[in-house]
Write an enzyme that holds these catalytic residues in place. Structure first.
Site, mmCIF file in Angstrom:
data_model
loop_
_atom_site.group_PDB
_atom_site.id
_atom_site.type_symbol
_atom_site.label_atom_id
_atom_site.label_comp_id
_atom_site.label_asym_id
_atom_site.label_seq_id
_atom_site.Cartn_x
_atom_site.Cartn_y
_atom_site.Cartn_z
ATOM 1 N N ASN A 190 1.003 -1.208 -0.137
ATOM 2 C CA ASN A 190 0.114 -0.279 -0.290
ATOM 3 C C ASN A 190 0.172 1.190 -0.244
ATOM 4 O OD1 ASN A 190 0.824 -0.754 2.883
ATOM 5 N ND2 ASN A 190 -0.695 0.535 3.774
ATOM 6 N N GLU A 207 0.421 4.881 0.769
ATOM 7 C CA GLU A 207 -0.695 6.263 0.603
ATOM 8 C C GLU A 207 -0.308 7.992 -0.001
ATOM 9 O OE1 GLU A 207 -2.019 4.441 5.185
ATOM 10 O OE2 GLU A 207 -0.397 6.031 5.254
ATOM 11 N N CYS A 218 -3.610 0.184 -2.740
ATOM 12 C CA CYS A 218 -4.070 -0.964 -2.078
ATOM 13 C C CYS A 218 -3.251 -1.357 -2.543
ATOM 14 C CB CYS A 218 -5.037 -1.010 -2.028
ATOM 15 S SG CYS A 218 -6.452 -0.325 -1.465
ATOM 16 N N GLU A 235 -2.710 -4.778 -2.495
ATOM 17 C CA GLU A 235 -3.074 -5.724 -3.858
ATOM 18 C C GLU A 235 -3.909 -4.804 -5.871
ATOM 19 O OE1 GLU A 235 -6.309 -6.351 -0.350
ATOM 20 O OE2 GLU A 235 -4.713 -4.523 -1.373
#
Length: 162
Positions: free
Chosen positions: A65, A67, A76, A78
């Protein structure tokens, strides 16, 4: 700007199985997701997530991830891993493993990631894991029942005249 040097983020898992992974391959994929978690950039939530995506030819793409101060611009783990694989020409996946620092429960993908995984088919196994390596295997259909995918765009539609 800080730089972190690491080995290649693309690896391979030797697995002779076709769709069904051996226990050793599952453990290696989960380990790859835990290693990816180490590179997470999460200064706001302090919630590290890593993902390892296994392609049909046993190539592994890792993601973490990332941010952003403008919260909705974060990515994210994934979606990061899948985007890396897609950018290299992959469209079919055997499995994805997801790791976090949650001690007492398995990490589960957010709704957006569930839909993102679904985009590439219902046949990808999803391994939710804990830091100790224990895991729970789910199907995409179990994560996102009655889902909407590319197939629905090709279905017959009724158009009414104004």
């Amino acid at each position: 700007m800080d730089q972190v040097k690491s080995s290649s983020t693309v690896t391979h898992i030797n697995d002779q199985g076709s769709r069904h992974l051996s226990q050793e391959a599952i453990e290696k994929l989960i380990q790859q997701s835990q290693e990816a978690k180490q590179h997470a950039y999460c200064p706001y939530s302090k919630f590290r997530v890593g993902a390892a995506l296994l392609t049909m030819d046993n190539t592994v793409f890792r993601g973490c991830n990332v941010e952003n101060a403008c919260y909705n611009l974060g990515v994210c783990a994934e979606r990061n891993a899948i985007s890396k694989a897609v950018s290299e020409g992959y469209r079919s996946f055997k499995a994805i493993a997801i790791a976090s620092d949650l001690k007492d429960q398995f990490i589960s993908p957010c709704g957006g990631c569930r839909q993102f995984i679904r985009e590439f088919g219902l046949n990808c196994d999803v391994y939710l894991s804990k830091p100790d390596g224990s895991h729970l295997k789910l199907t995409v259909d179990e994560l996102l029942p009655v889902s909407f995918g590319p197939e629905e765009l090709d279905m017959k539609k009724v158009f009414s005249s104004p």
